[in-house]
Design a protein around this motif. Structure first.
Motif, short mmCIF file in Angstrom:
data_model
loop_
_atom_site.label_atom_id
_atom_site.label_comp_id
_atom_site.label_asym_id
_atom_site.label_seq_id
_atom_site.Cartn_x
_atom_site.Cartn_y
_atom_site.Cartn_z
N SER A 442 0.69 -1.22 -0.08
CA SER A 442 -0.12 -0.09 -0.09
C SER A 442 0.91 1.24 -0.05
CB SER A 442 -1.03 -0.07 1.34
OG SER A 442 -1.65 1.20 1.15
N ILE A 443 1.69 1.19 0.76
CA ILE A 443 2.93 2.41 0.72
C ILE A 443 3.54 2.64 -0.56
CG2 ILE A 443 4.92 3.43 1.93
CD1 ILE A 443 3.77 1.94 4.63
N ALA A 444 3.97 1.46 -1.13
CA ALA A 444 4.68 1.35 -2.61
C ALA A 444 3.69 1.99 -3.47
CB ALA A 444 5.17 0.00 -2.61
N ARG A 445 2.54 1.61 -3.43
CA ARG A 445 1.59 2.15 -4.34
C ARG A 445 1.50 3.68 -4.30
NH1 ARG A 445 -4.74 0.41 -4.74
NH2 ARG A 445 -4.51 1.36 -2.60
N GLY A 446 1.37 4.14 -3.00
CA GLY A 446 1.23 5.46 -2.86
C GLY A 446 2.44 6.35 -3.39
N HIS A 447 3.63 5.96 -2.99
CA HIS A 447 4.95 6.35 -3.60
C HIS A 447 5.08 6.32 -5.21
CE1 HIS A 447 5.93 6.94 0.41
NE2 HIS A 447 6.72 5.96 0.60
N VAL A 448 4.50 5.16 -5.77
CA VAL A 448 4.54 5.17 -7.20
C VAL A 448 3.62 6.35 -7.71
CG1 VAL A 448 4.04 3.88 -9.14
CG2 VAL A 448 5.42 2.99 -7.44
N GLU A 449 2.52 6.36 -7.23
CA GLU A 449 1.50 7.34 -7.65
C GLU A 449 1.74 8.66 -7.55
OE1 GLU A 449 -2.35 6.04 -6.17
OE2 GLU A 449 -2.72 4.24 -7.27
N ALA A 450 2.43 8.81 -6.40
CA ALA A 450 2.90 10.23 -6.29
C ALA A 450 3.93 10.51 -7.20
CB ALA A 450 3.56 10.40 -4.79
N HIS A 451 4.71 9.91 -7.93
CA HIS A 451 5.52 10.12 -9.05
C HIS A 451 4.66 10.05 -10.21
CE1 HIS A 451 8.65 9.29 -5.99
NE2 HIS A 451 9.67 9.88 -6.89
N GLY A 452 3.49 9.77 -10.47
CA GLY A 452 2.64 9.66 -11.77
C GLY A 452 2.79 8.34 -12.40
N GLY A 453 3.28 7.29 -11.61
CA GLY A 453 3.58 5.92 -12.33
C GLY A 453 2.33 5.08 -11.92
N SER A 454 2.77 3.75 -12.23
CA SER A 454 1.89 2.76 -11.86
C SER A 454 2.52 1.38 -11.33
CB SER A 454 0.95 2.47 -12.98
OG SER A 454 1.91 2.04 -14.11
N ILE A 455 1.69 0.85 -10.64
CA ILE A 455 2.39 -0.55 -10.05
C ILE A 455 1.39 -1.63 -10.17
CG2 ILE A 455 1.41 0.05 -7.74
CD1 ILE A 455 4.04 -1.47 -6.71
N SER A 456 1.85 -2.95 -10.56
CA SER A 456 0.76 -3.96 -10.84
C SER A 456 1.43 -5.24 -10.67
CB SER A 456 0.16 -3.94 -12.10
OG SER A 456 1.30 -4.00 -13.16
N VAL A 457 0.77 -6.41 -10.49
CA VAL A 457 1.24 -7.81 -10.26
C VAL A 457 1.06 -8.35 -11.67
CG1 VAL A 457 0.74 -9.73 -9.13
CG2 VAL A 457 0.38 -7.78 -8.06
N SER A 458 2.09 -9.13 -12.00
CA SER A 458 2.05 -10.08 -13.04
C SER A 458 2.51 -11.54 -12.72
CB SER A 458 3.01 -9.36 -14.28
OG SER A 458 4.43 -9.42 -13.75
N GLY A 459 2.37 -12.23 -13.71
CA GLY A 459 2.87 -13.63 -13.55
C GLY A 459 1.37 -14.45 -13.48
#
Length: 490
Positions: A442-459
């Protein structure tokens, strides 16, 4: 001026049905009136046509009877034969008068009048027993009457044809009118149904959007519902709930920050004491004592990480838009974070496979360090003993792509969206003494979105987990400070 709003959704639906049904009822009434009018006109036309044909044929039949009675009277001179002639003549006149009362055209009416006038002349001659009226003259006179009667019959046939033509035109006009009325009614009904569907669904959509915002934790937008009074009241209650949730969110944040700071002080003392024992500052330790101290150290470090996660999570909403930009070199950043995890990696005999290009970009160093630290920490926790953790970094267009993959149990497909929610714990548990807080991703997603990016799970969700992070090369110019950090540059 505001439109009238019903006091309840049920009344609005009722008004909608009434508004849509009213044109239908009026159209049905108008159609029934037109059909009744056409039926009455048809009935009248048929009746008049039948009367005209019947009376015309009766005139012909009565002429035959009158000719027979008149000839017999002229030959025999019997008064009874004259009475019979007078009776037939009276029936003839009555029938002719009935025919005159019908709506005949001018030619037809002239034919009837001519027949009556000629019949009166012949009847008067027969009554006076005129010597000039011999048998050939009588035959010629009745022959003229029959010809006039045939003209009357022809006129009656024309009357029938005329009435049929009028009925056909009237039916065609009524059909065209009803078709136009039906088309207009369909358009009006569709328009009315669309209007009331909008009026009914608009407040429902507003409520749905408000509930979704509350479910997503977005409490900054007031709830406003426009529509029936009962739905507006529900909107007011939802806004009250929004305010209460905002207050609870603030209280939760204050509680987490307070408790995190309060817990760090005694925890620091415990950790320093364990380090003193580990360094044998108070005397030599036995092997069993070393093992107990190692367990104590390991758990104090894990507990400190949990407290730091709670602290970062509680402060994340406040500084989500405050990026402290600096030049970032991705390989250096990953090496620094991996160095901190080296003892745990060695204890589990893990292999760290780095395939990171020499990437330079702008970002918030502390946030990105926390991001990489949380991702690597998760990979270490869920990796099996002797497994491999692979970290990749490369350019993809104008974006930085970083992937952290492990060989753990994986994240099921149905949990891939939920793993980024705060405090979420998946079905697969990591090995260790202390259970995770569920805040890392959850913290990782907040930091990524603060940079204007995205995070996801693949596999595939069953053999290992791969977390993919996408960051833009350049950040928007809405940051508060730009600094250069030599620790993250080469």
């Amino acid at each position: 001026m505001t439109l009238y709003q019903p006091k309840s959704l049920a009344k609005l639906i009722l008004y909608g049905f009434a508004f849509v049904s009213l044109p239908l009822v009026l159209a049905l009434g108008y159609a029934a009136l037109q059909v009744d009018r056409l039926a009455h006109q048809s009935q009248t036309a048929v009746y008049q046509a039948v009367q005209a044909i019947t009376n015309s044929r009766q005139l012909i039949d009565l002429l035959t009877d009158m000719e027979r009675s008149g000839r017999q009277y002229l030959i025999l001179g019997d008064s009874e034969l004259l009475d019979a002639f007078e009776q037939v003549n009276g029936d003839f006149m009555t029938t002719a008068q009935r025919l005159q009362r019908l709506p005949l055209d001018s030619d037809h009416l002239d034919s009837v009048d001519a027949l009556i006038a000629r019949q009166e002349q012949v009847a008067e001659a027969i009554r006076e027993n005129d010597e000039a009226l011999d048998q050939p003259a009588v035959a010629a006179a009745f022959l003229d009457l029959n010809e006039l009667a045939q003209q009357v019959l022809s006129g009656s046939n024309r009357m029938v044809d005329r009435e049929v033509s009028i009925l056909r035109e009237t039916a065609g006009t009524a059909r065209t009118l009803l078709f136009a009325l039906g088309l207009g009614l369909v358009l009006l009904t569709i328009s009315s149904a669309t209007l009331f569907t909008f009026l009914i669904s608009r407040p429902v959509r507003q409520l749905d959007r408000a509930i979704r915002r509350l479910g997503d934790g977005r409490f900054d937008t007031p709830v406003q519902v426009r529509g029936p009074e009962d739905l507006e009241y529900l909107g007011v209650r939802l806004d009250w709930l929004r305010q209460r949730l905002m207050e609870l969110e603030e209280q939760k944040g204050r509680f987490l920050r307070h408790m995190s700071h309060e817990l760090k002080t005694p925890l620091t003392a415990i950790r320093e004491g364990a380090e003193l024992l580990q360094d044998q500052a108070v005397g030599d330790l036995t092997a069993e004592q070393h093992e107990v101290v190692s367990i104590l150290q390991h758990n104090t470090v894990a507990l400190q990480r949990l407290i730091e996660d709670l602290l970062r999570f509680s402060t994340a909403p406040e500084d989500s838009g405050d990026l402290q930009l600096s030049g970032i070199r991705l390989p250096t950043l990953i090496d620094e974070v991996a160095r901190n995890h080296k003892p745990v990696i060695m204890s589990k005999s893990l292999r760290l496979d780095l395939a990171v290009q020499d990437i330079h970009f702008q970002g918030d160093l502390e946030r990105l360090r926390t991001l990489v630290d949380n991702l690597l920490s998760n990979a270490v926790k869920f990796s099996p003993r002797g497994g491999t953790i692979r970290i990749e970094g490369h350019w993809e267009g104008d974006a930085v792509i970083m992937e952290v993959a492990d060989q753990g149990p994986g994240i099921p497909l149905e949990e891939r969206e939920s793993v980024f929610d705060a405090f979420f714990q998946g079905r697969h548990k990591a090995e260790g003494y202390v259970k995770g807080s569920g805040l890392g991703l959850s913290i990782a997603r907040g930091h990524v979105e603060a940079h204007g990016g995205s995070i996801s799970v693949s596999g595939n969700g069953s053999h290992g987990t791969c977390i993919r992070v996408t960051l833009p090369r350049h950040q928007p110019a809405m940051v508060t400070m730009i600094r250069e950090d030599s620790r993250a540059t080469s």
